[in-house]
Scaffold this active site. Sequence first.
Site, PDB file in Angstrom:
ATOM      1  N   ASN A  62       0.690  -1.155   0.019  1.00  0.00           N
ATOM      2  CA  ASN A  62      -0.174   0.176   0.056  1.00  0.00           C
ATOM      3  C   ASN A  62       0.881   1.132   0.052  1.00  0.00           C
ATOM      4  OD1 ASN A  62      -2.828  -1.348   0.264  1.00  0.00           O
ATOM      5  ND2 ASN A  62      -2.007  -1.603   2.227  1.00  0.00           N
ATOM      6  N   CYS A  71      -4.813  -7.718  -3.938  1.00  0.00           N
ATOM      7  CA  CYS A  71      -5.337  -6.442  -4.639  1.00  0.00           C
ATOM      8  C   CYS A  71      -5.876  -6.930  -5.815  1.00  0.00           C
ATOM      9  CB  CYS A  71      -4.340  -5.423  -4.956  1.00  0.00           C
ATOM     10  SG  CYS A  71      -4.704  -3.901  -5.740  1.00  0.00           S
ATOM     11  N   GLY A  72      -7.271  -6.792  -5.860  1.00  0.00           N
ATOM     12  CA  GLY A  72      -8.108  -7.073  -6.926  1.00  0.00           C
ATOM     13  C   GLY A  72      -7.805  -6.579  -8.122  1.00  0.00           C
ATOM     14  N   HIS A 163     -12.179  -6.821   5.214  1.00  0.00           N
ATOM     15  CA  HIS A 163     -13.319  -5.840   4.770  1.00  0.00           C
ATOM     16  C   HIS A 163     -14.384  -5.635   5.668  1.00  0.00           C
ATOM     17  CE1 HIS A 163     -11.385  -5.023   0.798  1.00  0.00           C
ATOM     18  NE2 HIS A 163     -11.127  -6.648   1.131  1.00  0.00           N
ATOM     19  N   GLU A 212      -9.419   2.620   2.107  1.00  0.00           N
ATOM     20  CA  GLU A 212      -8.675   1.488   2.070  1.00  0.00           C
ATOM     21  C   GLU A 212      -7.850   1.589   3.439  1.00  0.00           C
ATOM     22  OE1 GLU A 212      -6.671  -0.392  -1.333  1.00  0.00           O
ATOM     23  OE2 GLU A 212      -8.319   0.310  -2.749  1.00  0.00           O
ATOM     24  N   CYS A 221     -11.824  -0.747  -5.476  1.00  0.00           N
ATOM     25  CA  CYS A 221     -11.298  -1.620  -4.675  1.00  0.00           C
ATOM     26  C   CYS A 221     -11.880  -2.866  -5.241  1.00  0.00           C
ATOM     27  CB  CYS A 221     -11.299  -1.417  -3.366  1.00  0.00           C
ATOM     28  SG  CYS A 221     -10.601  -2.537  -2.330  1.00  0.00           S
ATOM     29  N   GLY A 224     -12.537  -5.107  -2.252  1.00  0.00           N
ATOM     30  CA  GLY A 224     -13.542  -4.333  -1.430  1.00  0.00           C
ATOM     31  C   GLY A 224     -14.942  -4.580  -2.233  1.00  0.00           C
TER      32      GLY A 224
HETATM   33  N1  LIG Z   1      -5.635  -1.657   0.733  1.00  0.00           N
HETATM   34  C1  LIG Z   1      -5.757  -3.077   0.645  1.00  0.00           C
HETATM   35  C2  LIG Z   1      -4.745  -3.546  -0.645  1.00  0.00           C
HETATM   36  C3  LIG Z   1      -5.346  -3.268  -1.770  1.00  0.00           C
HETATM   37  C4  LIG Z   1      -6.674  -3.614  -2.241  1.00  0.00           C
HETATM   38  C5  LIG Z   1      -7.594  -2.948  -3.563  1.00  0.00           C
HETATM   39  N2  LIG Z   1      -6.677  -1.859  -4.049  1.00  0.00           N
HETATM   40  C6  LIG Z   1      -7.981  -3.905  -4.480  1.00  0.00           C
HETATM   41  O1  LIG Z   1      -8.172  -3.472  -5.368  1.00  0.00           O
HETATM   42  O2  LIG Z   1      -8.449  -5.125  -4.014  1.00  0.00           O
HETATM   43  C7  LIG Z   1      -5.327  -3.885   1.783  1.00  0.00           C
HETATM   44  O3  LIG Z   1      -4.402  -3.417   2.546  1.00  0.00           O
HETATM   45  O4  LIG Z   1      -6.009  -4.831   2.242  1.00  0.00           O
END
Ligand SMILES: N[C@H](CCC[C@H](N)C(=O)O)C(=O)O
Length: 277
Positions: A62, A71-72, A163, A212, A221, A224
């Site tokens: 991050n 990270c999706g 989440h 996030e 996200c 997410g």
């Molecule tokens: N900040 C998230 C990682 C990036 C997830 C997000 N950018 C996605 O697309 O899934 C975490 O620390 O779990």
Amino acid sequence: MQFTKWHGLGNDFVIVNGMKEHIADYQKQALAICDRNFGIGADGLVVLLPSAIADFKMRIFNSDGSEADMCGNATRCVARYLYENGLINKTVITLDTLAGIITPELVFKDGVLQTVKVNMGEPRLRPVEIPVVGSYEEPIVNMPLTVEGETFTITCVSMGNPHCVIFVNDISKINIAHIGPKIETHSLFPKKTNVEFIQVLNRQTIRMRVWERGAGITKACGTGASAALVASVLNKHTDRQATVKLDGGDLLIEWADNNHIYKSGPAVEVFRGEYLL
Ligand SMILES: N[C@H](CCC[C@H](N)C(=O)O)C(=O)O
């Protein structure tokens, strides 16, 4: 250091081929590289490495330097990057992540890329898998959580990363910059959490904004959106396939009969460059 800059619906990443570039301290460099004034600027740094159990290993950091399990949005960008740079010659790719093996597929029609469809694996609902602290036995669905005198009802889902999903009547009235970090760092979440605010539009459409973990407000996200669909089904708000409308655009999410989550969306390369470590 050679890099390439990608985004998935505005959630943006610096992608580095860790097999060619040597980064001594990932956390320290992620903080510097992601800085939007003193570095390249991004929500995260993605480093690709060899793997004994998948086509490649994908490490995600991050913008605060913390390492994420998954990270999706980055998985879609990595899939296109690998294919378009000849690092792989197939359209279904396996990526070894801290959340397990993730499988993006490049979907072409008449030779033109239509979308990138990612098998995100299974959602984890057991409290210990989120993780949350406390002796919760059952999945946390629609549980009250009071933060600074305001009570939210939360549904917790892990996609390999945590989440906390909150349904609201009018998403425009939520001050995410104020309440997001307070939930992210709430004592209920020993590894902190990503925080998703959802306004249900109909049984096939939800609007989502996100704070996030380790990155703050982002345009999209992927994990997410996946967690939000699961929470929407658990709370009987939507069907098992829905469009998630994010600040940066739409993701199509499906919770399939095999209990896997499939997420489809775009991936865009913006520029390439050389960063002075
Ligand atoms: N900040 C998230 C990682 C990036 C997830 C997000 N950018 C996605 O697309 O899934 C975490 O620390 O779990």
